[in-house]
Design an enzyme around this catalytic site. Structure first.
Site, PDB file in Angstrom:
ATOM      1  N   LYS A 149       0.854  -1.193   0.000  1.00  8.29           N
ATOM      2  CA  LYS A 149       0.000   0.000   0.000  1.00  8.29           C
ATOM      3  C   LYS A 149       0.886   1.238   0.000  1.00  8.29           C
ATOM      4  O   LYS A 149       2.071   1.197   0.342  1.00  8.29           O
ATOM      5  CB  LYS A 149      -0.942   0.012   1.217  1.00  8.29           C
ATOM      6  CG  LYS A 149      -0.243  -0.038   2.579  1.00  8.29           C
ATOM      7  CD  LYS A 149       0.284   1.292   3.095  1.00  8.29           C
ATOM      8  CE  LYS A 149       0.965   1.157   4.450  1.00  8.29           C
ATOM      9  NZ  LYS A 149       1.782   2.355   4.798  1.00  8.29           N
ATOM     10  N   GLY A 182       4.024  -1.332   4.089  1.00  9.17           N
ATOM     11  CA  GLY A 182       3.187  -2.266   4.835  1.00  9.17           C
ATOM     12  C   GLY A 182       3.350  -3.718   4.459  1.00  9.17           C
ATOM     13  O   GLY A 182       2.438  -4.523   4.684  1.00  9.17           O
ATOM     14  N   SER A 189       2.878  -6.273   7.325  1.00  5.67           N
ATOM     15  CA  SER A 189       1.472  -6.261   7.742  1.00  5.67           C
ATOM     16  C   SER A 189       0.595  -6.980   6.722  1.00  5.67           C
ATOM     17  O   SER A 189      -0.343  -7.702   7.073  1.00  5.67           O
ATOM     18  CB  SER A 189       0.988  -4.823   7.919  1.00  5.67           C
ATOM     19  OG  SER A 189       1.696  -4.168   8.951  1.00  5.67           O
ATOM     20  N   ASP A 249      -1.485  -1.436  11.083  1.00  6.82           N
ATOM     21  CA  ASP A 249      -2.077  -1.341   9.746  1.00  6.82           C
ATOM     22  C   ASP A 249      -2.401  -2.703   9.133  1.00  6.82           C
ATOM     23  O   ASP A 249      -2.810  -2.776   7.975  1.00  6.82           O
ATOM     24  CB  ASP A 249      -1.194  -0.518   8.804  1.00  6.82           C
ATOM     25  CG  ASP A 249       0.210  -1.102   8.633  1.00  6.82           C
ATOM     26  OD1 ASP A 249       0.517  -2.109   9.304  1.00  6.82           O
ATOM     27  OD2 ASP A 249       0.987  -0.541   7.850  1.00  6.82           O
TER      28      ASP A 249
END
Length: 268
Positions: free
Chosen positions: A8, A97, A100, A133
């Site tokens: 992202k 990210g 994550s 996140d």
């Protein structure tokens, strides 16, 4: 079974206040991009984790996929041991990210493969336990994120007619360095309102709070952003706490002059 966790970018990032638990409240726009890892999980005789591609720092037991397995195992004791293999392609320490995303997609993969019957809300709540996140990547659709970055409001944002290019300098930004120069403050205008403005206005309106400090410490990152604007970007910004910088263009630009010292991903 294999899934492909995506990265992202952050379009704008305001650090609004420090929380009593040591985290910070923020507001940002999470937008998914098409730089992807590959994550495979199969039942095995014992829990294991292997990787290929980019080197993953840290201890295996600290990997978020391993932590995710132990988290699910507590609630679903019948889960068998699994062999996890991650092919790492999303740059590490880039504000994209990647870790994550791997954790969230691991939850989705376990749900599919072992028929856990988890809803989107169930998976989102599990993901929140692994990182601020992580929850975004359960659905991976554009959102306005707030609180720790784990509360969302869906937004209508489609950048598919533009070309997004990501530049990754050979720089590592630690969390301590990123937050070291931050002075939390509520912005005059919320990103939720600013993101609705024409993209041609974003350069004047939307900022990333981390850039002030990081650009002072790492002139090469500041130089990448300047180069993207010189190459015709409508909007350019560092993503998250860096070190990656993205540019949004009307047409795919020629950034060959940046490729000698940076990794460049086109049309992400």
């Amino acid at each position: 079974m294999i899934l492909f966790p995506n990265a992202k970018i952050n379009i704008g990032l305001n650090i609004t206040e420090r929380r009593p638990d040591g985290y910070h409240n923020l507001e940002t726009i999470f937008y998914p991009i098409n730089i992807k890892d590959a994550l495979e999980v199969v039942a095995g005789e014992e829990l294991s984790f292997t990787s290929s591609g980019l080197d993953i720092p840290g201890r295996v037991e600290d990997n978020l996929c391993i932590k995710g397995y132990h988290m699910l195992k507590k609630d679903y004791p019948h889960l068998p041991p699994v062999k996890i293999h991650l092919h790492k392609n999303i740059p590490i320490g880039a504000g994209l990210g990647g870790g994550s995303a791997d954790a969230a997609f691991f939850i989705k993969l376990m749900n599919q493969q072992f028929k856990l019957g988890l809803s989107v809300d169930d998976m989102t709540n599990y993901a929140r336990k692994l990182g601020a996140d992580c929850a975004f990547f359960i659905e991976s659709k554009p959102v306005f994120a707030f609180e720790k970055g784990d509360e969302f409001e869906t937004i209508r944002l489609d950048l598919s007619k533009y070309k997004i290019v990501l530049v990754m300098p050979d720089v590592h930004i630690s969390t301590a360095e990123a937050f070291g120069g931050i002075k939390p403050a509520m912005p005059k205008d919320s990103l939720l309102e600013l993101i609705a403005e024409p993209i041609t206005e974003w350069r004047k309106l939307i900022k990333n709070d981390f850039e002030n400090t990081i650009f002072k410490n790492h002139v090469e990152i500041r130089g990448v952003k300047a180069s993207l604007y010189e190459a015709g970007a409508i909007y350019a910004s560092m993503s998250g706490s860096g070190a990656s910088v993205f540019g949004i263009f009307e047409q795919t630009p020629d950034l060959s002059f940046l490729e000698a010292e940076n990794e460049v991903f086109y049309d992400v």
